[in-house]
Design a protein around this motif. Sequence first.
Motif, PDB file in Angstrom:
ATOM      1  N   VAL A  43       0.812  -1.185  -0.202  1.00  0.00           N
ATOM      2  CA  VAL A  43       0.005   0.121  -0.216  1.00  0.00           C
ATOM      3  C   VAL A  43       0.584   1.242   0.344  1.00  0.00           C
ATOM      4  O   VAL A  43       1.893   1.782   0.866  1.00  0.00           O
ATOM      5  CB  VAL A  43      -0.928   0.052   1.210  1.00  0.00           C
ATOM      6  CG1 VAL A  43      -1.843   1.161   1.400  1.00  0.00           C
ATOM      7  CG2 VAL A  43      -1.768  -1.412   0.947  1.00  0.00           C
ATOM      8  N   THR A  44       1.112   2.477  -1.340  1.00  0.00           N
ATOM      9  CA  THR A  44       1.529   3.421  -0.906  1.00  0.00           C
ATOM     10  C   THR A  44       0.701   4.396  -0.049  1.00  0.00           C
ATOM     11  O   THR A  44      -0.475   4.074   0.205  1.00  0.00           O
ATOM     12  CB  THR A  44       0.999   3.560  -2.599  1.00  0.00           C
ATOM     13  OG1 THR A  44       0.158   4.548  -2.880  1.00  0.00           O
ATOM     14  CG2 THR A  44       2.165   2.573  -3.725  1.00  0.00           C
ATOM     15  N   PRO A  45       1.591   5.444  -0.082  1.00  0.00           N
ATOM     16  CA  PRO A  45       1.126   6.298   0.872  1.00  0.00           C
ATOM     17  C   PRO A  45      -0.328   7.245   0.937  1.00  0.00           C
ATOM     18  O   PRO A  45      -1.023   7.908   1.941  1.00  0.00           O
ATOM     19  CB  PRO A  45       2.086   7.836   0.933  1.00  0.00           C
ATOM     20  CG  PRO A  45       3.591   7.198   0.377  1.00  0.00           C
ATOM     21  CD  PRO A  45       2.979   5.717  -0.069  1.00  0.00           C
ATOM     22  N   THR A  46      -0.066   7.032  -0.872  1.00  0.00           N
ATOM     23  CA  THR A  46      -1.771   7.284  -0.763  1.00  0.00           C
ATOM     24  C   THR A  46      -3.085   6.450  -1.018  1.00  0.00           C
ATOM     25  O   THR A  46      -4.244   6.658  -0.940  1.00  0.00           O
ATOM     26  CB  THR A  46      -2.144   8.056  -2.837  1.00  0.00           C
ATOM     27  OG1 THR A  46      -1.748   6.972  -3.743  1.00  0.00           O
ATOM     28  CG2 THR A  46      -0.726   8.561  -3.089  1.00  0.00           C
ATOM     29  N   GLY A  47      -2.483   5.553  -0.766  1.00  0.00           N
ATOM     30  CA  GLY A  47      -3.877   4.579  -1.034  1.00  0.00           C
ATOM     31  C   GLY A  47      -3.990   3.015  -1.950  1.00  0.00           C
ATOM     32  O   GLY A  47      -5.245   2.655  -2.453  1.00  0.00           O
ATOM     33  N   SER A  48      -2.810   3.696  -2.856  1.00  0.00           N
ATOM     34  CA  SER A  48      -2.896   3.313  -4.215  1.00  0.00           C
ATOM     35  C   SER A  48      -2.615   1.895  -4.104  1.00  0.00           C
ATOM     36  O   SER A  48      -1.636   1.617  -2.556  1.00  0.00           O
ATOM     37  CB  SER A  48      -1.983   3.902  -5.133  1.00  0.00           C
ATOM     38  OG  SER A  48      -0.916   4.062  -4.647  1.00  0.00           O
ATOM     39  N   GLU A  65     -11.751  -2.746  -8.759  1.00  0.00           N
ATOM     40  CA  GLU A  65     -11.979  -3.751  -7.988  1.00  0.00           C
ATOM     41  C   GLU A  65     -11.095  -3.972  -7.609  1.00  0.00           C
ATOM     42  O   GLU A  65     -11.154  -5.025  -6.197  1.00  0.00           O
ATOM     43  CB  GLU A  65     -12.807  -5.025  -8.407  1.00  0.00           C
ATOM     44  CG  GLU A  65     -11.501  -5.364  -9.274  1.00  0.00           C
ATOM     45  CD  GLU A  65     -12.619  -5.845 -11.166  1.00  0.00           C
ATOM     46  OE1 GLU A  65     -12.005  -7.635 -11.365  1.00  0.00           O
ATOM     47  OE2 GLU A  65     -13.361  -5.558 -11.496  1.00  0.00           O
ATOM     48  N   SER A  66      -9.845  -3.914  -8.177  1.00  0.00           N
ATOM     49  CA  SER A  66      -8.571  -4.196  -6.815  1.00  0.00           C
ATOM     50  C   SER A  66      -8.167  -3.336  -5.233  1.00  0.00           C
ATOM     51  O   SER A  66      -7.733  -3.983  -4.619  1.00  0.00           O
ATOM     52  CB  SER A  66      -7.271  -3.850  -7.631  1.00  0.00           C
ATOM     53  OG  SER A  66      -7.277  -2.220  -8.041  1.00  0.00           O
ATOM     54  N   HIS A  67      -8.842  -2.811  -5.423  1.00  0.00           N
ATOM     55  CA  HIS A  67      -8.606  -2.355  -4.057  1.00  0.00           C
ATOM     56  C   HIS A  67      -9.953  -2.338  -3.054  1.00  0.00           C
ATOM     57  O   HIS A  67     -10.560  -2.297  -2.191  1.00  0.00           O
ATOM     58  CB  HIS A  67      -9.222  -0.530  -4.596  1.00  0.00           C
ATOM     59  CG  HIS A  67      -8.348   0.807  -4.501  1.00  0.00           C
ATOM     60  ND1 HIS A  67      -6.999   1.032  -3.886  1.00  0.00           N
ATOM     61  CD2 HIS A  67      -7.624   0.773  -6.780  1.00  0.00           C
ATOM     62  CE1 HIS A  67      -6.502   1.791  -4.314  1.00  0.00           C
ATOM     63  NE2 HIS A  67      -6.485   1.261  -6.429  1.00  0.00           N
ATOM     64  N   PHE A 113     -19.158  -0.877 -14.897  1.00  0.00           N
ATOM     65  CA  PHE A 113     -20.044  -0.539 -13.554  1.00  0.00           C
ATOM     66  C   PHE A 113     -19.829  -2.019 -12.580  1.00  0.00           C
ATOM     67  O   PHE A 113     -20.127  -2.073 -11.626  1.00  0.00           O
ATOM     68  CB  PHE A 113     -21.664  -1.621 -14.689  1.00  0.00           C
ATOM     69  CG  PHE A 113     -23.124  -1.887 -13.833  1.00  0.00           C
ATOM     70  CD1 PHE A 113     -24.411  -0.533 -13.178  1.00  0.00           C
ATOM     71  CD2 PHE A 113     -23.188  -2.890 -13.515  1.00  0.00           C
ATOM     72  CE1 PHE A 113     -24.677  -0.657 -12.164  1.00  0.00           C
ATOM     73  CE2 PHE A 113     -24.970  -3.254 -13.147  1.00  0.00           C
ATOM     74  CZ  PHE A 113     -25.363  -1.997 -12.258  1.00  0.00           C
ATOM     75  N   HIS A 114     -19.559  -3.549 -13.325  1.00  0.00           N
ATOM     76  CA  HIS A 114     -19.039  -4.342 -12.747  1.00  0.00           C
ATOM     77  C   HIS A 114     -18.313  -4.387 -11.534  1.00  0.00           C
ATOM     78  O   HIS A 114     -17.782  -4.638 -10.314  1.00  0.00           O
ATOM     79  CB  HIS A 114     -18.392  -5.332 -13.745  1.00  0.00           C
ATOM     80  CG  HIS A 114     -18.393  -7.181 -12.964  1.00  0.00           C
ATOM     81  ND1 HIS A 114     -19.471  -7.695 -11.440  1.00  0.00           N
ATOM     82  CD2 HIS A 114     -17.671  -8.245 -13.533  1.00  0.00           C
ATOM     83  CE1 HIS A 114     -19.077  -8.721 -11.618  1.00  0.00           C
ATOM     84  NE2 HIS A 114     -17.696  -8.575 -11.931  1.00  0.00           N
ATOM     85  N   THR A 115     -17.129  -3.470 -12.452  1.00  0.00           N
ATOM     86  CA  THR A 115     -15.435  -3.553 -11.268  1.00  0.00           C
ATOM     87  C   THR A 115     -16.149  -2.680 -10.069  1.00  0.00           C
ATOM     88  O   THR A 115     -15.486  -2.401  -9.024  1.00  0.00           O
ATOM     89  CB  THR A 115     -14.673  -2.922 -12.230  1.00  0.00           C
ATOM     90  OG1 THR A 115     -13.370  -2.761 -11.186  1.00  0.00           O
ATOM     91  CG2 THR A 115     -14.692  -1.516 -12.498  1.00  0.00           C
TER      92      THR A 115
END
Length: 346
Positions: A43-48, A65-67, A113-115
């Motif tokens: 996890v990077t400092p920005t949340g990515s 959806e990766s998040h 829509f799905h992601t």
Amino acid sequence: MGAFVPPTNTPLAHDPAVNNIQEMLTHPLYSALWISGANPAKVTPTGSIADNPASPSSSEGWYVESHAIGFRLLLRAYHYCDPEISEKAWDVLEYPLNHQETDGGIEGASDAFHTTSLYAAALADAILVDDVVSLGGQPDRARMISQFRQLMIWMQAEDVAARGQHHNMPFAHRKWLLAYLFLAFDKIDPADNHREESSARDYLQQAIETTWPDGTAPERGGFDVGYQAVSLMFAAKVMMLLPRESSHKVRVGESVRHIAERLKQQIAPEGSITVAGSTRTLREIGRSGNIKTIPYREITSGLLFASTVLNDPSYRELGDVVAAKNLPDQWLAYTDRPVNQPCINN
């Protein structure tokens, strides 16, 4: 495991349906299954997420959806009682909301829509269990729910919903997912819930009607062992959230049992899984570029949830066999967990 003790002084404290979800999503076995692979170091400092190949501005598009892994990080924080991981989990979950457009959608989302529905369901899970976990790092609740509301309004926009339903048509699990998402959001933000209630009813009706008489939750026109388990997970979560007096309660319960029984046909007594006849597992290439393998976590989780909502221990017993055989590291993490972890009801 000791008796689950629901919270008593939180926004969702007195809702028995929410307490059911909280108990299942913080169950030590479910936690042990899903914290594997949720690495806070990425996890990077920005949340990515460091190894995520795309971003909102990427020409390749971005699968939001990766998040959803943020919820698994939250379970990891809960498992180890680690506030630092909890903070990173919320950073990951909040990141897409920091890229929300004026219409409520997420900037640059591919298969939008799905992601978005997969991400939103994980965000809903996180908000629902936050009342239990409470390890810190949460964004301002009112602001986050306001942004979540805008996301749900975007999903209900006529053109967005029409495109989404068209793409979702061949996939039963997506209908159960959406039914759960709208029911969960109705619990989180009940102030003006008429649209959410209507959408939840519509998707729930679609999901029930999609299930075949033999219990198949069809994917691409046939049975698939992996997505059968995903349908089972979401169908059971739907049943947990439905109030006792709901006219859909009996029909959803029947669907859960039929879906679970059809899944059982693919499981040998010693826990091995056959993919015979599957339309997607070991046939399709996933977003990662790899072939879709047998999802043992989803199979175990679906059986665990079905056992709970149907009050039938045979499903849990079979799920334990599947996990012990096919997920030895996660099974060991569950069976050998310390008895004094203060964040887990053992």
